[in-house]
Write an enzyme that holds these catalytic residues in place. Structure first.
Site, mmCIF file in Angstrom:
data_model
loop_
_atom_site.group_PDB
_atom_site.id
_atom_site.type_symbol
_atom_site.label_atom_id
_atom_site.label_comp_id
_atom_site.label_asym_id
_atom_site.label_seq_id
_atom_site.Cartn_x
_atom_site.Cartn_y
_atom_site.Cartn_z
ATOM 1 C CG HIS A 393 50.152 -77.183 88.585
ATOM 2 N ND1 HIS A 393 51.219 -76.637 88.395
ATOM 3 C CD2 HIS A 393 49.587 -76.541 89.665
ATOM 4 C CE1 HIS A 393 51.372 -75.423 88.763
ATOM 5 N NE2 HIS A 393 50.350 -75.587 90.017
ATOM 6 C CB CYS A 442 54.767 -78.790 83.634
ATOM 7 S SG CYS A 442 54.994 -76.989 83.903
#
Length: 753
Positions: A393, A442
């Site tokens: 993440h 991301c």
């Protein structure tokens, strides 16, 4: 004249190992050879077979090229076709070596034979060989050369009692040589039989133990492969144990010792202990000296290939190459990911082929990520190529990128994460030659974080490359296919990483590949940011710095987390005999606090059953040896020494209940646990002008990695010869890998290709 129609199986293991050493490189090596031999359909390798070759680098003694040569030998590839393919890929050194080996191979055609003659008679031992002209002969009695023995026939006349023993002939031409078989000669006594005479030398049917090939001194460069051989003959068959500076190397119990990608820490005196049930003998000491790397080139003339002065393949070089790879999957408060484990594994494999010192870690919390980066920075120095890869993440606010640890709260901010730009600034202070960031995460904006961090001033170094797996305010994806699926970025990157091009050129080709792919078009696009002004490539060679003390300290720093604990045999005083028991098993239990252990994945018969999807276990050893596998995770959180209990369970034929014996084993802190990443790091000065900040770790005493069971009573050894319990601990899977196969939604969204 050599026979080029012979198969690869006709070559000695030492020759195949040398060819493998020459082919284990990314520019002109086994991959290019695999492509060349594929022109013949019977030699074409599948993608799975090529992956199995690549995975050999994960083993300390593994060689992708050696695996490829073994597959070609199984398919009856001829020496002539291999030579043709080596010429096609223009691997001149391998062509020259193979030609010299096959064309001028020395073969023993007549072996000396054992004899018994009366005392005072004439005894003749004969050895004849074919091969190149001007062959020389040397005869030895044991380790001592027989004076004046330079002919194919050794004449002992008159033959005396003092001349009894074992004789061998060495046939040589230049630096090439072969040894004949051993021949035992003895005095024939009246009324004695052959067997009776043999028993006067050794107990029962045992014969003496003799070393037929001694290890030789070596002078090599950092990054090369150490290859030593010690061959022996005897009855019972000999066993081997290698030593460096009188300390045992484990596992190293074969006639050949191979250490890939050596550093200065591997220099020293190597010797081999050869033994069987009745005898023990030591080889000569081989001095291994390791110096800085250099390049070699070849000029072709009418006489063949001859060494020429080394050409500089590139005007740029690295004083060393270091990579930190972090993959976070099992988040505590966020959607879990599947691909980071496979991504880290694939990238580790490729970077090691490019001579990077790689530290690979999984599932790190905030403290562990900070500590890992600090230790990574300690490996950097002036001119070093540093590469940092993160899969997990992440987010980006106001041009600043943040890597999210697995313990980040639900509404995390920058204070809970690792700031990429801060790592870059600290890398610059090390005066690195190249800084590469590959961020597979991301880059959506984090609405919970309204803080705009203010990084310190970055130096104008023109050596920075950022490869973002996706664009600003976009997500990164992973292919949802199976347990070993890659993220989209690594799926394309692994096909280009070994190319010998400027880093940004290589990454730009990856971006073009992603743009042509239907499943990524419009969803994910690689973004590059770079100020690299020089043609620096990940394939650039390594040339050590002028400060050997700093280089050695850096090598030791990296090696600490890669030293496997030693193997060990456990002795149980059970005193059972094979005829007395009907079953015997062993299990591991009661592991130390701090590591992740899934009890359903302990004491399994295969590594895959134990939850390891990446580790390939070598097939060395006797096939009848039983093995059990237990996978441990989160080694970086191990605060105390790793301990566990080994329970031996056996049942007497005359009893209904099993008998148990237990012993506690302590293996110290294995692999990455030695770095104590759970401990906060004090702020340090990262001045590249001083080497005093190379953090000196204390290396604990070696501890057990493989636990074998051996009863104090010979009967149990006969019943279960060396029942092995192998404790499988992967640095690559140092995180909470026991949950790696759980399905679920993924923040790096997955979709079917």
């Amino acid at each position: 004249m050599g026979d080029w129609n012979l198969g690869l199986g006709a070559l000695r293991e030492s020759v195949l190992s040398k060819l493998a050493d020459l082919l284990d490189n990314p520019k002109c090596g086994w991959r290019q050879l695999a492509d060349a031999v594929s022109k013949q359909p019977q030699f074409r390798c599948s993608e799975k077979e090529l992956v199995s070759c690549s995975l050999q680098v994960l083993s300390a003694r593994g060689s992708p090229s050696r695996r490829l040569l073994a597959m070609l030998a199984d398919r009856a590839c001829s020496l002539g076709f291999l030579l043709q393919c080596l010429k096609k890929i223009e691997h001149r050194e391998a062509v020259q070596y193979l030609t010299a080996t096959v064309m001028e191979q020395i073969r023993i055609t007549v072996q000396p034979v054992a004899q018994q003659v009366p005392e005072g008679a004439r005894l003749v031992l004969s050895c004849q060989a074919s091969g190149p002209t001007a062959l020389g002969y040397q005869w030895f009695k044991g380790k001592e050369e027989v004076p004046g023995s330079s002919t194919p026939d050794l004449v002992l006349c008159p033959f005396t009692l003092s001349q009894q023993g074992y004789y061998i002939c060495r046939v040589h031409q230049g630096e090439r040589f072969v040894f004949s078989q051993w021949a035992q000669v003895s005095v024939e006594r009246s009324g004695s039989s052959s067997s009776g005479n043999s028993s006067s030398f050794f107990p029962s049917s045992a014969s003496g133990l003799h070393i037929t090939q001694q290890p030789r001194d070596l002078t090599i460069t950092e990054g090369d492969c150490v290859s030593l051989e010690c061959m022996a003959e005897g009855n019972p068959p000999p066993q081997y144990q290698w030593y460096r500076n009188k300390q045992p190397l484990l596992p190293a119990n074969r006639p050949s010792l191979k250490i890939p990608c050596v550093t200065t820490a591997d220099r020293g005196k190597y010797s081999c202990r050869v033994y069987n049930l009745y005898h023990e003998i030591w080889s000569d000491q081989a001095h291994v000296e390791i110096g800085p790397g250099f390049a070699v080139s070849w000029d072709e003339n009418d006489a063949g290939f001859t060494p020429a002065p080394a050409r500089q393949l590139s005007q740029f070089y690295a004083t060393d190459k270091v990579a930190l790879l972090m993959g976070n999957m099992n988040y505590q408060y966020h959607r879990q990911l599947r691909a980071p484990m496979a991504d880290v594994h694939e990238l580790t494999n490729l970077l090691r082929q490019l001579d990077f010192k790689v530290v690979s870690l999984l599932d790190l919390n905030r403290q562990e990520m900070h500590s890992a980066v600090t230790e990574f920075l300690l490996l950097l120095d002036r001119g070093v190529y540093g590469l940092l890869y993160f899969a997990g993440h992440g987010y980006e606010n106001y041009g600043n990128s943040f890597m999210v640890p697995i313990d980040a709260p639900a509404s995390y901010t920058s204070e809970h994460c690792l700031w990429v730009q801060d790592v870059l600034q600290r890398m610059q202070e090390r005066e690195t030659g190249l800084n590469v960031f590959l961020l597979d995460m991301c880059r959506k904006r984090n609405p919970n974080d309204d803080i705009i961090p203010q990084p310190g001033p970055l130096k104008v170094t023109a050596n920075i490359v950022f490869g973002y797996a996706t664009c600003v305010d976009a997500e990164a994806y992973e292919v949802n296919k199976d347990d070993l699926s890659n993220g989209i970025f690594i799926s394309f990157l692994k096909k280009r990483l070994l190319e010998d091009d400027k880093v940004i050129v290589m990454l730009d080709r990856v971006a073009e590949d992603m743009g042509r792919c239907d499943i990524t078009r419009g969803r994910q696009a690689l973004e590059l940011r770079s100020n690299l002004s020089e043609r620096r490539a990940l394939t650039d060679r390594i040339q050590s710095s002028d400060c050997p003390a700093t280089t050695s300290a850096r090598n030791l720093q990296w090696a600490i987390a890669h030293v496997l604990p030693e193997s060990r045999y456990l002795h149980f005083d059970c005193g059972v005999k094979p005829k007395d028991i009907i079953s015997c098993t062993a299990q591991l239990s009661d592991f130390s606090e701090g590591v992740d252990v899934d009890l359903k994945l302990t004491n399994q018969e295969t590594a895959r059953d134990a939850g390891s999807l990446l580790f390939i276990v070598e097939t060395a050893g006797r096939p009848e040896v039983h093995k059990l596998f237990t996978r441990l995770g989160a080694l970086q959180r191990l605060k105390m020494e790793l301990t566990f209990t080994v329970c031996l369970q056996y049942q007497y034929a005359s009893m209904d209940e099993e008998v148990q014996e237990k012993t506690t084993v302590t293996v110290g802190k294995p692999l990455v646990a030695k770095l104590n990443l759970h401990q906060p790091r004090l702020p340090r000065s990262f001045s590249a002008s001083s080497s005093s900040d190379l953090h000196p770790f204390s290396l604990p005493e070696s501890s057990s990695f493989s636990e074998g069971l051996e009863s104090g009573d010979p009967g149990l050894r006969d019943f279960l010869p060396g029942l092995g319990l192998y404790l499988l601990v992967l640095l690559l899977a140092a995180g909470r890998g026991s949950r790696e196969r759980e399905a679920g939604q993924h923040a790096r969204r997955d979709f079917q290709p």
